[in-house]
Scaffold this motif. Structure first.
Motif, short mmCIF file in Angstrom:
data_model
loop_
_atom_site.label_atom_id
_atom_site.label_comp_id
_atom_site.label_asym_id
_atom_site.label_seq_id
_atom_site.Cartn_x
_atom_site.Cartn_y
_atom_site.Cartn_z
N MET A 159 13.33 -19.23 -2.29
CA MET A 159 13.17 -18.45 -3.45
C MET A 159 13.99 -16.93 -3.55
N PRO A 160 14.42 -16.70 -4.68
CA PRO A 160 15.45 -15.63 -4.71
C PRO A 160 14.50 -14.21 -4.69
N LEU A 161 14.99 -13.37 -4.08
CA LEU A 161 14.38 -12.00 -3.88
C LEU A 161 13.72 -11.44 -5.26
N PRO A 162 14.52 -11.30 -6.08
CA PRO A 162 13.99 -10.87 -7.65
C PRO A 162 12.77 -11.62 -7.83
N ARG A 163 12.68 -12.96 -7.72
CA ARG A 163 11.60 -13.68 -7.94
C ARG A 163 10.40 -13.39 -6.99
N LEU A 164 10.59 -13.18 -5.76
CA LEU A 164 9.77 -12.90 -4.78
C LEU A 164 8.99 -11.73 -5.09
N LEU A 165 9.99 -10.70 -5.55
CA LEU A 165 9.31 -9.29 -5.96
C LEU A 165 8.13 -9.33 -6.90
N THR A 166 8.23 -10.31 -7.77
CA THR A 166 7.26 -10.20 -8.79
C THR A 166 5.99 -11.01 -8.62
N LEU A 167 5.94 -11.44 -7.36
CA LEU A 167 4.76 -12.05 -6.55
C LEU A 167 3.41 -10.90 -6.39
N PHE A 168 4.15 -9.62 -6.27
CA PHE A 168 3.47 -8.50 -5.55
C PHE A 168 3.31 -7.48 -6.87
N PRO A 169 2.24 -6.55 -6.83
CA PRO A 169 2.31 -5.43 -7.71
C PRO A 169 3.34 -4.31 -7.30
N LYS A 170 3.48 -3.69 -8.46
CA LYS A 170 4.54 -2.81 -8.19
C LYS A 170 4.72 -1.83 -6.95
N ARG A 171 3.32 -1.14 -6.94
CA ARG A 171 2.98 -0.25 -5.78
C ARG A 171 3.09 -1.12 -4.36
N LEU A 172 2.55 -2.35 -4.27
CA LEU A 172 2.80 -2.87 -2.94
C LEU A 172 4.31 -3.07 -2.84
N ASN A 173 5.10 -3.66 -3.58
CA ASN A 173 6.49 -3.71 -3.44
C ASN A 173 7.17 -2.31 -2.99
N LEU A 174 6.79 -1.19 -3.81
CA LEU A 174 7.30 -0.02 -3.09
C LEU A 174 6.90 0.49 -1.97
N SER A 175 5.81 0.14 -1.51
CA SER A 175 5.48 0.63 -0.13
C SER A 175 6.02 -0.22 0.88
N LEU A 176 5.98 -1.61 0.46
CA LEU A 176 6.83 -2.45 1.50
C LEU A 176 8.38 -1.94 1.69
N LEU A 177 8.82 -1.46 0.51
CA LEU A 177 10.15 -1.26 0.79
C LEU A 177 10.36 0.20 1.73
N VAL A 178 9.55 1.06 1.26
CA VAL A 178 9.36 2.30 2.03
C VAL A 178 9.15 1.72 3.54
N THR A 179 8.28 1.25 3.73
CA THR A 179 7.90 0.90 5.30
C THR A 179 8.89 0.07 6.00
N ALA A 180 9.74 -0.73 5.32
CA ALA A 180 10.66 -1.69 5.65
C ALA A 180 11.74 -0.52 6.13
N ALA A 181 12.27 0.32 5.21
CA ALA A 181 13.41 1.23 5.45
C ALA A 181 12.94 2.08 6.62
N LEU A 182 11.97 2.77 6.77
CA LEU A 182 11.60 3.40 7.91
C LEU A 182 11.37 2.48 9.12
N LEU A 183 11.07 1.32 9.28
CA LEU A 183 10.98 0.47 10.34
C LEU A 183 12.65 0.08 10.83
N ILE A 184 13.42 0.04 9.91
CA ILE A 184 14.75 -0.31 10.18
C ILE A 184 15.37 1.13 10.78
#
Length: 177
Positions: A1-26
């Motif tokens: 499944m392409p990333l843009p399609r995957l991002l539509t599965l979750f609400p925007k605030r969950l996507n944003l928090s996932l992005l911030v959490t992943a960036a801090l984890l990296i």
């Protein structure tokens, strides 16, 4: 499944928090690289699990002066990471229970959230203890930090298991809407 399609599965605030959490984890993983030594094969995690002053001192001695700075940076950055992952896990729990109206699922979700909050609280306490255990380490601070780390890891693992139980309860896929 392409990333843009995957991002539509979750609400925007969950996507944003996932992005911030992943960036801090990296960032935390990258900071941890120079902290991996013979005395601390897992870097800062080895320091978290050092239950005695002797173990803590051996780890601190294995870090060169510049590496000790990275240990401090890692612990201070973790103060940002904890609320990021906690918010992400709460949003994820809410998302995974949105089509689970049953009382049992709601009760499990409350327990899952409580486990995640307990893990985050223990993580914050652990950071405070570890920062205070740098010079010189004591048995009491080392053991207390290790107990907090164990509470953190246990809370995260049990919470994740609870999410699996919630999703498996009805054995049907999530309704996307």
């Amino acid at each position: 499944m392409p990333l843009p399609r995957l991002l539509t599965l979750f609400p925007k605030r969950l996507n944003l928090s996932l992005l911030v959490t992943a960036a801090l984890l990296i960032i935390l993983v990258l900071i941890n690289q120079p902290l991996q030594t013979g005395s601390a094969p897992q870097g800062i995690v080895s320091f978290q699990m050092a239950a005695t002053a002797d173990q803590s001192m051996a780890i601190i001695r294995s870090w060169r002066q510049g590496d000790l700075l990275w240990a401090h940076v890692s612990l201070w950055l973790d103060f940002l990471f904890v609320p990021a992952y906690l918010v992400t896990l709460i949003f994820l729990t809410n998302h995974l229970t949105r089509d689970r109206p049953g009382v049992r699922e709601r009760n499990v979700a409350r327990w899952v959230k409580a486990l995640f909050v307990a893990a985050g609280t223990a993580d914050m306490g652990e950071n405070i203890l570890l920062l205070n255990n740098m010079d010189p380490p004591t048995d009491m601070l080392s053991l207390s930090a290790t107990i907090c780390a164990l509470v953190k890891f246990t809370g995260l693992m049990l919470g994740a298991a609870g999410l699996v139980i919630i999703r498996a309860a009805r054995r049907r896929p999530m309704a996307h809407g």
